[in-house]
Write a protein that holds these residues in place. Structure first.
Motif, PDB file in Angstrom:
ATOM      1  N   ALA A  18     -28.365 -51.128  -0.461  1.00  0.00           N
ATOM      2  CA  ALA A  18     -28.023 -49.722  -0.650  1.00  0.00           C
ATOM      3  C   ALA A  18     -27.446 -49.155   0.641  1.00  0.00           C
ATOM      4  O   ALA A  18     -27.662 -49.684   1.723  1.00  0.00           O
ATOM      5  CB  ALA A  18     -29.254 -48.937  -1.082  1.00  0.00           C
ATOM      6  N   ALA A  19     -26.738 -48.061   0.503  1.00  0.00           N
ATOM      7  CA  ALA A  19     -26.148 -47.405   1.661  1.00  0.00           C
ATOM      8  C   ALA A  19     -27.239 -46.799   2.540  1.00  0.00           C
ATOM      9  O   ALA A  19     -28.320 -46.495   2.073  1.00  0.00           O
ATOM     10  CB  ALA A  19     -25.195 -46.313   1.194  1.00  0.00           C
ATOM     11  N   ASP A  43     -20.522 -44.985   0.778  1.00  0.00           N
ATOM     12  CA  ASP A  43     -20.703 -45.915  -0.327  1.00  0.00           C
ATOM     13  C   ASP A  43     -20.457 -47.334   0.199  1.00  0.00           C
ATOM     14  O   ASP A  43     -19.395 -47.612   0.753  1.00  0.00           O
ATOM     15  CB  ASP A  43     -19.712 -45.561  -1.433  1.00  0.00           C
ATOM     16  CG  ASP A  43     -19.910 -46.353  -2.703  1.00  0.00           C
ATOM     17  OD1 ASP A  43     -20.341 -47.518  -2.640  1.00  0.00           O
ATOM     18  OD2 ASP A  43     -19.603 -45.797  -3.772  1.00  0.00           O
ATOM     19  N   PRO A  44     -21.415 -48.261   0.031  1.00  0.00           N
ATOM     20  CA  PRO A  44     -21.231 -49.607   0.587  1.00  0.00           C
ATOM     21  C   PRO A  44     -20.120 -50.421  -0.070  1.00  0.00           C
ATOM     22  O   PRO A  44     -19.614 -51.359   0.530  1.00  0.00           O
ATOM     23  CB  PRO A  44     -22.596 -50.273   0.372  1.00  0.00           C
ATOM     24  CG  PRO A  44     -23.256 -49.492  -0.703  1.00  0.00           C
ATOM     25  CD  PRO A  44     -22.713 -48.100  -0.628  1.00  0.00           C
ATOM     26  N   VAL A 100     -26.191 -46.530  -5.374  1.00  0.00           N
ATOM     27  CA  VAL A 100     -25.590 -46.772  -4.067  1.00  0.00           C
ATOM     28  C   VAL A 100     -26.477 -46.272  -2.942  1.00  0.00           C
ATOM     29  O   VAL A 100     -26.246 -46.589  -1.778  1.00  0.00           O
ATOM     30  CB  VAL A 100     -24.176 -46.152  -3.953  1.00  0.00           C
ATOM     31  CG1 VAL A 100     -23.235 -46.803  -4.945  1.00  0.00           C
ATOM     32  CG2 VAL A 100     -24.189 -44.654  -4.136  1.00  0.00           C
ATOM     33  N   PHE A 101     -27.494 -45.478  -3.284  1.00  0.00           N
ATOM     34  CA  PHE A 101     -28.405 -44.951  -2.269  1.00  0.00           C
ATOM     35  C   PHE A 101     -29.726 -44.610  -2.932  1.00  0.00           C
ATOM     36  O   PHE A 101     -29.764 -44.145  -4.067  1.00  0.00           O
ATOM     37  CB  PHE A 101     -27.809 -43.694  -1.628  1.00  0.00           C
ATOM     38  CG  PHE A 101     -28.727 -43.029  -0.632  1.00  0.00           C
ATOM     39  CD1 PHE A 101     -28.908 -43.589   0.624  1.00  0.00           C
ATOM     40  CD2 PHE A 101     -29.396 -41.863  -0.942  1.00  0.00           C
ATOM     41  CE1 PHE A 101     -29.761 -42.990   1.548  1.00  0.00           C
ATOM     42  CE2 PHE A 101     -30.234 -41.256  -0.037  1.00  0.00           C
ATOM     43  CZ  PHE A 101     -30.421 -41.821   1.218  1.00  0.00           C
ATOM     44  N   LEU A 112     -35.212 -40.183  -4.500  1.00  0.00           N
ATOM     45  CA  LEU A 112     -33.905 -39.555  -4.643  1.00  0.00           C
ATOM     46  C   LEU A 112     -32.920 -40.706  -4.796  1.00  0.00           C
ATOM     47  O   LEU A 112     -32.878 -41.614  -3.965  1.00  0.00           O
ATOM     48  CB  LEU A 112     -33.553 -38.724  -3.404  1.00  0.00           C
ATOM     49  CG  LEU A 112     -32.092 -38.285  -3.262  1.00  0.00           C
ATOM     50  CD1 LEU A 112     -31.676 -37.380  -4.408  1.00  0.00           C
ATOM     51  CD2 LEU A 112     -31.872 -37.598  -1.933  1.00  0.00           C
ATOM     52  N   VAL A 113     -32.146 -40.689  -5.873  1.00  0.00           N
ATOM     53  CA  VAL A 113     -31.236 -41.791  -6.184  1.00  0.00           C
ATOM     54  C   VAL A 113     -29.817 -41.243  -6.334  1.00  0.00           C
ATOM     55  O   VAL A 113     -29.616 -40.187  -6.928  1.00  0.00           O
ATOM     56  CB  VAL A 113     -31.658 -42.490  -7.503  1.00  0.00           C
ATOM     57  CG1 VAL A 113     -30.693 -43.609  -7.867  1.00  0.00           C
ATOM     58  CG2 VAL A 113     -33.077 -43.009  -7.411  1.00  0.00           C
ATOM     59  N   VAL A 114     -28.844 -41.970  -5.779  1.00  0.00           N
ATOM     60  CA  VAL A 114     -27.430 -41.664  -6.008  1.00  0.00           C
ATOM     61  C   VAL A 114     -26.835 -42.842  -6.767  1.00  0.00           C
ATOM     62  O   VAL A 114     -26.924 -43.990  -6.316  1.00  0.00           O
ATOM     63  CB  VAL A 114     -26.665 -41.421  -4.690  1.00  0.00           C
ATOM     64  CG1 VAL A 114     -25.175 -41.227  -4.968  1.00  0.00           C
ATOM     65  CG2 VAL A 114     -27.239 -40.217  -3.952  1.00  0.00           C
ATOM     66  N   THR A 115     -26.262 -42.539  -7.921  1.00  0.00           N
ATOM     67  CA  THR A 115     -25.638 -43.552  -8.773  1.00  0.00           C
ATOM     68  C   THR A 115     -24.142 -43.291  -8.838  1.00  0.00           C
ATOM     69  O   THR A 115     -23.706 -42.160  -8.998  1.00  0.00           O
ATOM     70  CB  THR A 115     -26.237 -43.490 -10.201  1.00  0.00           C
ATOM     71  OG1 THR A 115     -27.649 -43.700 -10.117  1.00  0.00           O
ATOM     72  CG2 THR A 115     -25.623 -44.537 -11.106  1.00  0.00           C
TER      73      THR A 115
END
Length: 161
Positions: A18-19, A43-44, A100-101, A112-115
């Motif tokens: 993840a980033a 974003d990786p 991604v995070f 906390l998730v970022v998709t």
């Protein structure tokens, strides 16, 4: 170091793909020591895109008063922009996208998730920030888009048709 920062560090160690986040801002909101944190996340798999994520970091006095020591609220916001030439690596093209995070909002359960989702029809990257809890999901979410239409974009595996 606050509980959130400890959980964030642990999450980043566990999820090496993840980033990672860089804290770029910290705004005090009251005399209880509560802060709004602003992190920059790259974003990786998509270079040239940076997301800024905000979240609430509860202070010690607030934790003492409310008795909930190990958890921060699920409130968050996200804004993503092109910050350089865009190169897209091996991303998921599924409707569910890919994370991604991920960062902890509590010591164990809340994240906390970022998709990232690719909207092929509109040639747009969608970034969704939301909280994930083990027992109850959260309806609090935020979304940001990065349109690719008309931009010079390099796809490492060729643009999907």
């Amino acid at each position: 170091m606050t509980a959130l920062r400890l959980a964030l560090a642990a999450s980043l160690c566990l999820f090496a793909t993840a980033a990672s986040a860089d804290t770029v801002g910290e705004v005090g909101v009251d005399w209880m020591g509560n802060d709004i944190m602003i992190d920059a996340v790259s974003d990786p798999e998509v270079s040239g895109v940076t997301c800024h994520i905000t979240y609430f970091d509860r202070g010690v006095l607030d934790r003492l008063q409310k008795g909930n020591w190990f958890e921060d609220p699920s409130n968050n916001a996200i804004s993503c922009q092109q910050t350089g030439p865009i190169t897209i690596g091996d991303i998921s093209l599924s409707k569910g996208g890919e994370e991604v995070f991920k960062a902890g909002l509590s010591l164990i359960w809340k994240k906390l998730v970022v998709t990232r989702i690719y909207d092929r029809q509109n040639d747009t990257l969608i970034y969704l920030a939301h909280s994930r809890e083990l027992t109850d999901g959260s309806a609090k979410m935020s979304i940001s888009t990065v349109p690719l239409f008309g931009e010079q974009v390099t796809w490492s595996k060729g643009k999907p048709q």
